[in-house]
Design a protein around this motif. Structure first.
Motif, short mmCIF file in Angstrom:
data_model
loop_
_atom_site.label_atom_id
_atom_site.label_comp_id
_atom_site.label_asym_id
_atom_site.label_seq_id
_atom_site.Cartn_x
_atom_site.Cartn_y
_atom_site.Cartn_z
N LEU A 13 0.72 -1.17 0.08
CA LEU A 13 -0.26 0.04 0.24
C LEU A 13 0.83 1.38 -0.04
O LEU A 13 0.44 2.17 -0.71
CB LEU A 13 -1.10 0.16 1.06
N PRO A 14 1.95 1.62 0.74
CA PRO A 14 2.84 2.53 0.75
C PRO A 14 3.28 3.00 -0.64
O PRO A 14 3.17 4.10 -1.07
CB PRO A 14 3.75 2.56 1.89
N THR A 15 3.46 1.79 -1.35
CA THR A 15 4.41 2.26 -2.67
C THR A 15 3.14 2.73 -3.55
O THR A 15 3.50 3.92 -4.44
CB THR A 15 4.71 0.83 -3.17
N VAL A 16 2.03 2.05 -3.60
CA VAL A 16 0.98 2.74 -4.46
C VAL A 16 0.42 4.24 -3.86
O VAL A 16 0.26 5.16 -4.76
CB VAL A 16 -0.29 1.87 -4.47
N ALA A 17 0.33 4.25 -2.62
CA ALA A 17 -0.20 5.54 -1.86
C ALA A 17 0.80 6.71 -2.45
O ALA A 17 0.68 7.88 -2.51
CB ALA A 17 -0.24 5.41 -0.64
N LEU A 18 2.20 6.41 -2.48
CA LEU A 18 3.37 7.54 -2.73
C LEU A 18 3.48 7.80 -4.36
O LEU A 18 4.23 8.66 -4.45
CB LEU A 18 4.50 7.19 -1.90
N LEU A 19 2.82 6.92 -5.05
CA LEU A 19 2.96 7.11 -6.51
C LEU A 19 2.47 8.63 -6.95
O LEU A 19 3.42 9.05 -7.62
CB LEU A 19 2.56 5.98 -7.31
N PRO A 20 1.30 8.97 -6.49
CA PRO A 20 1.05 10.40 -6.96
C PRO A 20 1.88 11.25 -6.53
O PRO A 20 2.19 12.42 -6.99
CB PRO A 20 -0.33 10.52 -6.53
N VAL A 21 2.57 11.31 -5.22
CA VAL A 21 3.50 12.33 -4.61
C VAL A 21 4.77 12.28 -5.58
O VAL A 21 5.42 13.38 -5.70
CB VAL A 21 3.79 12.02 -3.27
N LYS A 22 5.36 11.04 -5.86
CA LYS A 22 6.35 11.11 -6.90
C LYS A 22 5.95 11.69 -8.18
O LYS A 22 7.01 12.40 -8.50
CB LYS A 22 6.97 9.56 -6.91
N LEU A 23 4.98 11.27 -8.48
CA LEU A 23 4.63 12.01 -9.90
C LEU A 23 4.43 13.55 -9.97
O LEU A 23 4.96 13.86 -10.94
CB LEU A 23 3.37 11.47 -10.54
N ALA A 44 9.49 11.46 0.15
CA ALA A 44 8.45 10.42 -0.17
C ALA A 44 9.44 9.10 0.07
O ALA A 44 8.87 8.25 0.45
CB ALA A 44 8.12 10.52 -1.48
N LYS A 45 10.48 9.02 -0.31
CA LYS A 45 11.39 7.79 -0.23
C LYS A 45 11.64 7.63 1.29
O LYS A 45 11.60 6.37 1.65
CB LYS A 45 12.75 7.98 -1.07
N ILE A 46 12.09 8.47 2.08
CA ILE A 46 12.55 8.31 3.41
C ILE A 46 11.08 7.89 4.30
O ILE A 46 11.28 7.06 4.81
CB ILE A 46 13.19 9.38 4.08
N VAL A 47 10.13 8.60 4.12
CA VAL A 47 8.74 8.23 4.61
C VAL A 47 8.41 6.91 4.24
O VAL A 47 8.03 6.13 5.09
CB VAL A 47 7.59 9.47 4.41
N GLY A 48 8.30 6.54 2.98
CA GLY A 48 7.95 5.48 2.35
C GLY A 48 8.59 4.42 2.87
O GLY A 48 8.18 3.23 3.13
#
Length: 118
Positions: A13-23, A44-48
């Motif tokens: 879930l965190p990988t999917v949730a952070l995808l919009p942030v990375k985009l 985002a990488k550190i939090v993820g």
């Protein structure tokens, strides 16, 4: 207490949730805000990573009930340990550890000078 597949979904879930942030960070970079974009990506990488590490520690027993996950985990851990041991044996790693130790001692000494215990 989750079933294995639910634990896998929770773990991913965190990988999917952070995808919009990375985009969004890529969009910032494309708009000329390179520093802000890079800060967003790194944050985002550190939090993820922190969230995934915590979730893995909570869901590991359920995840290891999946045969393919357990096989991958048994393969990955010795490989990871060998790489970490090789990295930790290098002189830059050892020098960095000494520098970290010295910096920590200097900060603690400065702290004690600024805020003496009475």
């Amino acid at each position: 207490g989750l079933p294995p597949w639910a634990a896998l979904v929770l773990f991913a879930l965190p990988t999917v949730a952070l995808l919009p942030v990375k985009l969004g960070a890529l969009w910032l970079i494309a708009q000329g805000h390179s520093v802000a974009g890079i800060v967003v990506v790194l944050t985002a990488k550190i939090v993820g990573t922190a969230i995934v590490a915590r979730l893995f520690s909570l869901t590991q027993p359920a995840l290891l009930r999946l045969r393919w996950f357990a096989a991958f985990y048994r393969w990955l851990i010795p490989w990871k340990d060998a790489w970490l041991n090789a990295i930790r044996a290098t002189w830059p790693w050892r020098v960095g550890r000494v520098m970290k130790y010295r910096a920590k001692r200097a900060v603690m000494a400065a702290w004690r000078r600024l805020f003496p215990v009475r």
